[in-house]
Design a protein around this motif. Structure first.
Motif, PDB file in Angstrom:
ATOM      1  N   ALA A  65      50.818  46.457  39.239  1.00 21.57           N
ATOM      2  CA  ALA A  65      50.530  45.939  40.455  1.00 21.57           C
ATOM      3  C   ALA A  65      49.042  45.698  40.556  1.00 21.57           C
ATOM      4  O   ALA A  65      48.200  46.411  40.129  1.00 21.57           O
ATOM      5  N   TYR A  66      48.934  44.609  41.164  1.00 22.76           N
ATOM      6  CA  TYR A  66      47.248  43.943  41.284  1.00 22.76           C
ATOM      7  C   TYR A  66      47.103  43.928  42.637  1.00 22.76           C
ATOM      8  O   TYR A  66      47.961  43.457  43.646  1.00 22.76           O
ATOM      9  N   CYS A  67      45.679  43.773  43.121  1.00 22.12           N
ATOM     10  CA  CYS A  67      45.381  43.539  44.462  1.00 22.12           C
ATOM     11  C   CYS A  67      45.544  42.062  44.815  1.00 22.12           C
ATOM     12  O   CYS A  67      45.618  41.690  46.171  1.00 22.12           O
ATOM     13  N   SER A  68      45.681  41.104  43.837  1.00 20.71           N
ATOM     14  CA  SER A  68      45.317  39.701  44.203  1.00 20.71           C
ATOM     15  C   SER A  68      46.220  38.941  42.988  1.00 20.71           C
ATOM     16  O   SER A  68      45.951  39.465  41.735  1.00 20.71           O
ATOM     17  N   GLN A  69      46.404  37.709  43.238  1.00 16.99           N
ATOM     18  CA  GLN A  69      46.807  36.731  41.962  1.00 16.99           C
ATOM     19  C   GLN A  69      45.898  36.629  41.024  1.00 16.99           C
ATOM     20  O   GLN A  69      46.059  36.472  39.967  1.00 16.99           O
ATOM     21  N   GLU A  70      44.561  36.395  41.436  1.00 15.27           N
ATOM     22  CA  GLU A  70      43.382  36.121  40.571  1.00 15.27           C
ATOM     23  C   GLU A  70      43.316  37.345  39.706  1.00 15.27           C
ATOM     24  O   GLU A  70      42.932  37.214  38.624  1.00 15.27           O
ATOM     25  N   HIS A  71      43.275  38.656  40.102  1.00 10.63           N
ATOM     26  CA  HIS A  71      43.199  39.681  39.247  1.00 10.63           C
ATOM     27  C   HIS A  71      44.566  39.896  38.403  1.00 10.63           C
ATOM     28  O   HIS A  71      44.406  40.494  36.922  1.00 10.63           O
ATOM     29  N   ARG A  72      45.600  39.407  38.695  1.00  9.41           N
ATOM     30  CA  ARG A  72      46.681  39.412  37.758  1.00  9.41           C
ATOM     31  C   ARG A  72      46.676  38.377  36.720  1.00  9.41           C
ATOM     32  O   ARG A  72      46.830  38.831  35.484  1.00  9.41           O
ATOM     33  N   LEU A  73      46.084  37.265  37.127  1.00  2.00           N
ATOM     34  CA  LEU A  73      45.880  36.229  35.867  1.00  2.00           C
ATOM     35  C   LEU A  73      44.741  36.760  35.091  1.00  2.00           C
ATOM     36  O   LEU A  73      44.563  36.492  33.764  1.00  2.00           O
ATOM     37  N   LEU A  74      43.894  37.228  35.554  1.00  4.93           N
ATOM     38  CA  LEU A  74      42.383  38.011  34.711  1.00  4.93           C
ATOM     39  C   LEU A  74      42.889  38.875  34.105  1.00  4.93           C
ATOM     40  O   LEU A  74      42.482  38.975  32.828  1.00  4.93           O
ATOM     41  N   ALA A  75      43.913  39.811  34.373  1.00  5.05           N
ATOM     42  CA  ALA A  75      44.220  40.868  33.556  1.00  5.05           C
ATOM     43  C   ALA A  75      45.418  40.331  32.239  1.00  5.05           C
ATOM     44  O   ALA A  75      45.517  40.836  31.225  1.00  5.05           O
ATOM     45  N   GLY A  76      46.034  39.177  32.754  1.00  5.24           N
ATOM     46  CA  GLY A  76      46.944  38.688  31.722  1.00  5.24           C
ATOM     47  C   GLY A  76      46.110  38.054  30.529  1.00  5.24           C
ATOM     48  O   GLY A  76      47.039  37.785  29.557  1.00  5.24           O
ATOM     49  N   ASP A  77      44.862  37.968  30.753  1.00  6.94           N
ATOM     50  CA  ASP A  77      44.056  37.192  29.464  1.00  6.94           C
ATOM     51  C   ASP A  77      44.336  37.774  28.210  1.00  6.94           C
ATOM     52  O   ASP A  77      43.854  39.099  28.224  1.00  6.94           O
TER      53      ASP A  77
END
Length: 77
Positions: A65-77
């Motif tokens: 679980a992430y606080c925002s879509q941007e952090h989800r995409l950032l962690a997916g890299d």
């Protein structure tokens, strides 16, 4: 003697004032959700550490679980 009477009047006035203050504590009557609020599960974003309710979090395919879509995409890299 007059000082004893004065002291008694001051003590009684203080007790009345204090009891009125204690009765007014708490949410005002009819406050929405004040008494019926249920605790929510809190999670921490693995990127920034922000704590937020699980219902407000954005999850990925792995279930993180992430606080925002941007952090989800950032962690997916």
């Amino acid at each position: 003697m007059k000082y004893v009477v004065l002291l008694a009047v001051l003590v009684i006035a203080y007790m009345v004032w204090r009891s009125n203050r204690i009765e007014r504590r708490g949410p005002p009557p009819g406050a929405p959700g004040a008494a019926n609020a249920t605790p929510q599960e809190m999670i921490a974003c693995p990127v920034c550490g922000l704590h937020l309710p699980r219902a407000d979090a954005v999850t990925d395919a792995k279930g993180l679980a992430y606080c925002s879509q941007e952090h989800r995409l950032l962690a997916g890299d």
